[in-house]
Design an enzyme around this catalytic site. Sequence first.
Site, PDB file in Angstrom:
ATOM      1  N   SER A  53       0.831  -1.216   0.000  1.00  0.00           N
ATOM      2  CA  SER A  53       0.000   0.000   0.000  1.00  0.00           C
ATOM      3  C   SER A  53       0.862   1.263   0.000  1.00  0.00           C
ATOM      4  CB  SER A  53      -0.969   0.007   1.185  1.00  0.00           C
ATOM      5  OG  SER A  53      -0.296  -0.210   2.403  1.00  0.00           O
TER       6      SER A  53
ATOM      7  N   HIS B 198      -1.782  -8.867   1.964  1.00  0.00           N
ATOM      8  CA  HIS B 198      -1.470  -7.598   2.657  1.00  0.00           C
ATOM      9  C   HIS B 198      -2.609  -7.309   3.647  1.00  0.00           C
ATOM     10  CE1 HIS B 198       0.285  -3.783   3.436  1.00  0.00           C
ATOM     11  NE2 HIS B 198      -0.174  -3.089   2.416  1.00  0.00           N
TER      12      HIS B 198
ATOM     13  N   HIS C 260       5.972 -12.692   7.178  1.00  0.00           N
ATOM     14  CA  HIS C 260       6.174 -11.299   6.768  1.00  0.00           C
ATOM     15  C   HIS C 260       7.319 -11.205   5.766  1.00  0.00           C
ATOM     16  CE1 HIS C 260       6.583  -6.923   7.025  1.00  0.00           C
ATOM     17  NE2 HIS C 260       5.328  -6.963   7.410  1.00  0.00           N
TER      18      HIS C 260
ATOM     19  N   ARG D 179       3.478  -4.793  16.822  1.00  0.00           N
ATOM     20  CA  ARG D 179       2.087  -4.318  16.732  1.00  0.00           C
ATOM     21  C   ARG D 179       1.145  -5.423  17.216  1.00  0.00           C
ATOM     22  NH1 ARG D 179       1.985  -2.792  10.500  1.00  0.00           N
ATOM     23  NH2 ARG D 179       2.811  -4.913  10.493  1.00  0.00           N
TER      24      ARG D 179
ATOM     25  N   ASP E 142      -1.927  -8.384  11.698  1.00  0.00           N
ATOM     26  CA  ASP E 142      -3.277  -8.833  11.350  1.00  0.00           C
ATOM     27  C   ASP E 142      -3.739 -10.050  12.151  1.00  0.00           C
ATOM     28  OD1 ASP E 142      -3.475  -6.862   9.306  1.00  0.00           O
ATOM     29  OD2 ASP E 142      -2.205  -8.114   8.048  1.00  0.00           O
TER      30      ASP E 142
HETATM   31  N1  CMX Z   1       1.220 -19.662   5.622  1.00  0.00           N
HETATM   32  C1  CMX Z   1       1.595 -20.553   4.682  1.00  0.00           C
HETATM   33  N2  CMX Z   1       2.667 -20.397   3.890  1.00  0.00           N
HETATM   34  C2  CMX Z   1       3.410 -19.293   4.096  1.00  0.00           C
HETATM   35  C3  CMX Z   1       3.101 -18.348   5.079  1.00  0.00           C
HETATM   36  C4  CMX Z   1       1.947 -18.561   5.852  1.00  0.00           C
HETATM   37  N3  CMX Z   1       1.547 -17.694   6.771  1.00  0.00           N
HETATM   38  N4  CMX Z   1       4.035 -17.365   5.040  1.00  0.00           N
HETATM   39  C5  CMX Z   1       4.895 -17.688   4.055  1.00  0.00           C
HETATM   40  N5  CMX Z   1       4.518 -18.842   3.475  1.00  0.00           N
HETATM   41  C6  CMX Z   1       5.140 -19.524   2.334  1.00  0.00           C
HETATM   42  C7  CMX Z   1       5.108 -18.616   1.111  1.00  0.00           C
HETATM   43  O1  CMX Z   1       3.841 -18.682   0.477  1.00  0.00           O
HETATM   44  C8  CMX Z   1       6.237 -19.213   0.290  1.00  0.00           C
HETATM   45  O2  CMX Z   1       5.763 -20.403  -0.276  1.00  0.00           O
HETATM   46  P1  CMX Z   1       6.260 -20.881  -1.749  1.00  0.00           P
HETATM   47  O3  CMX Z   1       7.754 -21.000  -1.652  1.00  0.00           O
HETATM   48  O4  CMX Z   1       5.555 -22.179  -1.926  1.00  0.00           O
HETATM   49  O5  CMX Z   1       5.836 -19.839  -2.711  1.00  0.00           O
HETATM   50  C9  CMX Z   1       7.264 -19.590   1.364  1.00  0.00           C
HETATM   51  O6  CMX Z   1       6.506 -19.741   2.584  1.00  0.00           O
HETATM   52  C10 CMX Z   1       8.343 -18.568   1.588  1.00  0.00           C
HETATM   53  O7  CMX Z   1       7.730 -17.330   1.865  1.00  0.00           O
HETATM   54  P2  CMX Z   1       8.466 -16.215   2.743  1.00  0.00           P
HETATM   55  O8  CMX Z   1       9.705 -15.812   2.017  1.00  0.00           O
HETATM   56  O9  CMX Z   1       8.606 -16.675   4.132  1.00  0.00           O
HETATM   57  O10 CMX Z   1       7.399 -15.040   2.773  1.00  0.00           O
HETATM   58  P3  CMX Z   1       7.118 -13.912   1.671  1.00  0.00           P
HETATM   59  O11 CMX Z   1       7.998 -12.740   1.964  1.00  0.00           O
HETATM   60  O12 CMX Z   1       7.158 -14.478   0.292  1.00  0.00           O
HETATM   61  O13 CMX Z   1       5.602 -13.554   1.988  1.00  0.00           O
HETATM   62  C11 CMX Z   1       3.715 -12.953   3.269  1.00  0.00           C
HETATM   63  C12 CMX Z   1       5.223 -12.761   3.075  1.00  0.00           C
HETATM   64  C13 CMX Z   1       3.233 -11.955   4.317  1.00  0.00           C
HETATM   65  C14 CMX Z   1       2.995 -12.650   1.946  1.00  0.00           C
HETATM   66  C15 CMX Z   1       3.444 -14.421   3.705  1.00  0.00           C
HETATM   67  O14 CMX Z   1       4.104 -14.664   4.929  1.00  0.00           O
HETATM   68  C16 CMX Z   1       1.975 -14.743   3.833  1.00  0.00           C
HETATM   69  O15 CMX Z   1       1.352 -15.112   2.829  1.00  0.00           O
HETATM   70  N6  CMX Z   1       1.374 -14.629   5.078  1.00  0.00           N
HETATM   71  C17 CMX Z   1      -0.034 -14.834   5.267  1.00  0.00           C
HETATM   72  C18 CMX Z   1      -0.822 -13.622   4.821  1.00  0.00           C
HETATM   73  C19 CMX Z   1      -0.616 -12.463   5.774  1.00  0.00           C
HETATM   74  O16 CMX Z   1      -0.717 -12.604   6.984  1.00  0.00           O
HETATM   75  N7  CMX Z   1      -0.383 -11.269   5.204  1.00  0.00           N
HETATM   76  C20 CMX Z   1      -0.303 -10.033   5.996  1.00  0.00           C
HETATM   77  C21 CMX Z   1       1.118  -9.456   6.125  1.00  0.00           C
HETATM   78  C22 CMX Z   1       1.113  -8.188   6.910  1.00  0.00           C
HETATM   79  C23 CMX Z   1       0.418  -7.068   6.173  1.00  0.00           C
HETATM   80  O17 CMX Z   1       0.914  -6.664   5.116  1.00  0.00           O
HETATM   81  O18 CMX Z   1      -0.642  -6.611   6.609  1.00  0.00           O
END
Ligand code: CMX
Length: 441
Positions: A241, A271, A318, A327, A373
């Site tokens: 964002s 996000h 994250h 937070r 979140d």
């Molecule tokens: N559940 C399941 N799998 C997850 C995960 C979770 N909470 N967090 C990371 N992973 C997975 C990724 O999808 C990725 O999988 P692939 O290799 O199969 O594609 C792998 O673990 C490595 O990811 P990462 O490097 O640890 O994390 P990223 O930087 O790529 O992604 C984020 C970060 C936030 C998108 C991810 O942790 C996620 O999807 N979390 C759940 C959604 C969430 O809570 N989002 C809110 C974030 C805060 C905000 O912006 O408000």
Amino acid sequence: MIEIKKKFYAKAEQAAAEIKDLLKTNGQTPVEMVTVSQLYQGMRGITSIVSEVSLLDPLEGIKFRGYTIPELREKLPKADQGSEPLPEGLFYLMLIGELPTQEDVKVISEQLASRSEIPEHVYKTIDALPMHAHPMTQFVTGIMALQTESKFAKAYGAGINKKEYWDPIFEDAVDLIAKVPYIAAYVYNRKYRNGAPLNSDKSLDWAANFAQMLGYSDPDFLKLMRLYLTIHADHEGGNVSAHTVHLVGSALSDPYLSFAAGMNGLAGPLHGLANQEVVKWIFEMQEKLGTDLPTKEQIVQYTKDTLAAGKVVPGYGHGVLRRTDPRFLAQMEFGKEYMPDDHMVQTVWNIFEAVPDVLGATGKIKNPWPNVDAHSGALLVHFGMKEYEFYTVLFGVSRALGVMANMCWSRALGFPLERPKSITTNGIKEWLAAGAEQGAI
Ligand code: CMX
């Protein structure tokens, strides 16, 4: 406000002079190496944006002008008898770089109240959407309709000198922050409260008035809103964002257009939408298991099932953080003080104890800890706000503070159009081949 605006510009002029010197002496100094993996992994970790208002430390979490979340809760001015900071104070801190006095915050609260009028066509535009439209769709539609009020767009059309851009941007930024709670509350009342009128009280602070317009008067809910709107305001410049607002703003799109664009990014489930997904996930778990307080063993199994189904566990992980989000911890402290026996909130804490081990055991998730979140929705449910599709709108109202402060800085510093270079996979292969030939790889 005139004084705050003058103070802001004096700070920006000084910073602009420092940056000019820095670029003169170090403009060609390399910052860091970029790997091929980073090009394919969402530019993760590439330092490429300057954002003055906050900085994210992977271990310590977000710092606003050097202040951590616990420090902000202690040092920012509070409302009378309040225990949580006033988000207006954080806006001042991000804008000016110094902690505000109670009087500074009062001036901002009054300014926001005086600029909060919404033209009728904004509500009519929202009303044109079907009731089932997601609250974020309704919210963004309202913001887009409000763009008619942009002082920057009018000034640009009239041929403003580029040195003066910052001034109408500043005015738009404050106007927008004043008005977004009204649009958000209108969406909530339209969708969930049979169109109840906005019962605003302009003598209240920004967060308390927002809570009141949403129909909540419990003094503890007002405290929660002040905390909520403070901690979600910014998370340095690279998150979807904040980055989107920065990017779109760099094309000199006005603050309304830029903010609406950023909100579309916030509405993504990886996000900001994760806050609704967390509560949805917990409600579904409770329903499936037939209990409002699942055991840790049940949570572990449910988490494994979620992963096995190829879904993410919302609220965990994250892109930058590598420890529990401060937070999350601030909200946990709030929960322990105001609702320690609430089963929904206790479930969030049980998830916190159970889930990181399961995520860690996958061996691929870089951060198995909770983000902001993971906690926010449960606190809202406690006060009766169970309409989880609305939660990302609350996040968006808070995010206006950070991205608007940042936009004021970007225009005052004269930051240019953002235009990174992209490359094709063939281009990368050619690059690598040329490097190997020259013995560089
Ligand atoms: N559940 C399941 N799998 C997850 C995960 C979770 N909470 N967090 C990371 N992973 C997975 C990724 O999808 C990725 O999988 P692939 O290799 O199969 O594609 C792998 O673990 C490595 O990811 P990462 O490097 O640890 O994390 P990223 O930087 O790529 O992604 C984020 C970060 C936030 C998108 C991810 O942790 C996620 O999807 N979390 C759940 C959604 C969430 O809570 N989002 C809110 C974030 C805060 C905000 O912006 O408000």
